[in-house]
Every structure is written in structure tokens, then in C-alpha cells.
Write a protein that holds these residues in place. Sequence first.
Motif, PDB file in Angstrom:
ATOM      1  N   GLN A  27       0.821  -1.205   0.000  1.00 44.16           N
ATOM      2  CA  GLN A  27       0.000   0.000   0.000  1.00 44.16           C
ATOM      3  C   GLN A  27       0.860   1.263   0.000  1.00 44.16           C
ATOM      4  O   GLN A  27       0.394   2.324  -0.378  1.00 44.16           O
ATOM      5  N   TRP A  28       2.102   1.127   0.411  1.00 50.29           N
ATOM      6  CA  TRP A  28       3.066   2.226   0.344  1.00 50.29           C
ATOM      7  C   TRP A  28       4.172   1.821  -0.610  1.00 50.29           C
ATOM      8  O   TRP A  28       4.575   0.653  -0.658  1.00 50.29           O
ATOM      9  N   TYR A 101      -9.167  -3.692  11.861  1.00 50.87           N
ATOM     10  CA  TYR A 101      -8.289  -3.681  10.697  1.00 50.87           C
ATOM     11  C   TYR A 101      -8.348  -2.314  10.027  1.00 50.87           C
ATOM     12  O   TYR A 101      -9.229  -1.504  10.305  1.00 50.87           O
ATOM     13  N   GLU A 102      -7.382  -2.087   9.150  1.00 48.33           N
ATOM     14  CA  GLU A 102      -7.288  -0.817   8.442  1.00 48.33           C
ATOM     15  C   GLU A 102      -7.319  -1.077   6.944  1.00 48.33           C
ATOM     16  O   GLU A 102      -6.868  -2.116   6.465  1.00 48.33           O
ATOM     17  N   ASN A 103      -7.862  -0.113   6.219  1.00 47.89           N
ATOM     18  CA  ASN A 103      -7.942  -0.183   4.773  1.00 47.89           C
ATOM     19  C   ASN A 103      -7.134   0.967   4.184  1.00 47.89           C
ATOM     20  O   ASN A 103      -7.137   2.079   4.730  1.00 47.89           O
ATOM     21  N   TYR A 104      -6.456   0.705   3.078  1.00 44.34           N
ATOM     22  CA  TYR A 104      -5.624   1.714   2.430  1.00 44.34           C
ATOM     23  C   TYR A 104      -6.021   1.805   0.961  1.00 44.34           C
ATOM     24  O   TYR A 104      -5.692   0.928   0.166  1.00 44.34           O
ATOM     25  N   TYR A 105      -6.734   2.874   0.639  1.00 46.06           N
ATOM     26  CA  TYR A 105      -7.129   3.143  -0.742  1.00 46.06           C
ATOM     27  C   TYR A 105      -6.362   4.381  -1.177  1.00 46.06           C
ATOM     28  O   TYR A 105      -6.895   5.492  -1.209  1.00 46.06           O
ATOM     29  N   LEU A 106      -5.095   4.185  -1.477  1.00 44.56           N
ATOM     30  CA  LEU A 106      -4.200   5.288  -1.794  1.00 44.56           C
ATOM     31  C   LEU A 106      -3.985   5.350  -3.301  1.00 44.56           C
ATOM     32  O   LEU A 106      -3.614   4.365  -3.933  1.00 44.56           O
ATOM     33  N   GLY A 107      -4.231   6.516  -3.876  1.00 42.34           N
ATOM     34  CA  GLY A 107      -4.032   6.688  -5.306  1.00 42.34           C
ATOM     35  C   GLY A 107      -5.225   6.220  -6.118  1.00 42.34           C
ATOM     36  O   GLY A 107      -6.246   5.767  -5.582  1.00 42.34           O
ATOM     37  N   ASP A 108      -5.076   6.310  -7.431  1.00 42.30           N
ATOM     38  CA  ASP A 108      -6.163   5.981  -8.349  1.00 42.30           C
ATOM     39  C   ASP A 108      -6.124   4.550  -8.861  1.00 42.30           C
ATOM     40  O   ASP A 108      -7.057   4.101  -9.509  1.00 42.30           O
ATOM     41  N   ASP A 109      -5.046   3.822  -8.569  1.00 44.43           N
ATOM     42  CA  ASP A 109      -4.871   2.475  -9.101  1.00 44.43           C
ATOM     43  C   ASP A 109      -5.355   1.440  -8.089  1.00 44.43           C
ATOM     44  O   ASP A 109      -4.695   1.200  -7.074  1.00 44.43           O
ATOM     45  N   PRO A 110      -6.488   0.790  -8.340  1.00 39.64           N
ATOM     46  CA  PRO A 110      -7.023  -0.195  -7.387  1.00 39.64           C
ATOM     47  C   PRO A 110      -6.082  -1.366  -7.113  1.00 39.64           C
ATOM     48  O   PRO A 110      -6.191  -1.996  -6.062  1.00 39.64           O
TER      49      PRO A 110
END
Length: 181
Positions: A27-28, A101-110
Amino acid sequence: KTALITIVLLSLLASGKSQGFVENQGQWEESFEFKAELQVGAIFLEKNKLTFHLIDQSQKKAIHDRTIEEGARIQHHAFSLNFIGSNDNIQFETQNQASHYENYYLGDDPSNWRSKIHPVSTVVYRNLYDGVDLLVMINENSLKYEFHLDPGVDPSIIKIEAQGVEELDIDREGNLIIPTS
């Protein structure tokens, strides 16, 4: 198994509550293994080092609240504790998984999005040195690391280099003091 335990307590959290260490599952973009948000910044667990990125408290809040002035100079400091001569084949283990839990929706690319990542309170570096494990633990208001040595292992094989700091000091209580900018 453990013949000797060396404990160092870092009071970097001062106040506030950390959610724990979050595994970097892609995710990073950076190459660290785990990240934990601290009251004063963040810690990154990497293969052969711990990296701290500290940010001025008031500015961190202003960044989070999006109230910081455009072009403002951010007071921050990064430094690392490098494990000199450590093994290349370190295995990471986790302990004390959080129920949330944590969710990471970073950026435009799924394809880079990650979800249902459970933070943990303890990360173990297995075999940091031959016969030496490193446990890094976080709780509500402290960050601690311990070296666990197998019987007969010479603790002098553990070598830590501070990078990004000009000097180190020890106070009257035996605490390591790392001055920052």
C-alpha cells in the motif's frame, strides 16, 4: 531460550494512542516492512534498521487538519538506528494482532489498494544476528525494543549505529538521549 534480555525504552509517544505496527503489503511504495504512527511522527521497521521521522507536534496537527499555511516550513527530523553486521536472512514475525483492521485506498490504481490489514503490537526480527532476536513493541504510550539472546551468545555482536544525529548522550537515569533538529 533467552539467556539475556536488554531493554531500551523510548518515550516517543508521550501521549496519545498508537494503533500499532501496520505491515507494508504494497500500500506504500517505500521499502520498509512495518510502519507505526507515533504521537510525534512515525517509526519504520526496515530489514536492518529502525527509522524515525519526527514532526513538530503543532505542525503535525495542522497538517492533519489541513490548516497549515501553504509554503510553511515543516520542522521535522529523521534518523535511523542501523544494525551493523546483521544477517541478511532476517524473518519477520508478528504478535498481538489487533481485532480491528485498516484499509488503504491510496491513489487511483485499485491494484495498489489494500484492505483488512490488522495492526500488531509486536514485531519480531528473527535471527537479526546469529542467536539474536529483536522484539519491537508498542503500546498506548511507549515504544520498547528488546534483544533476546540464545544461551552463550556474546552480546557484543550487537552493534547499533545512529545515522542522522550529530551526537548521543546518556542522562543520569541511563536513558539514551538523541538530540534532533
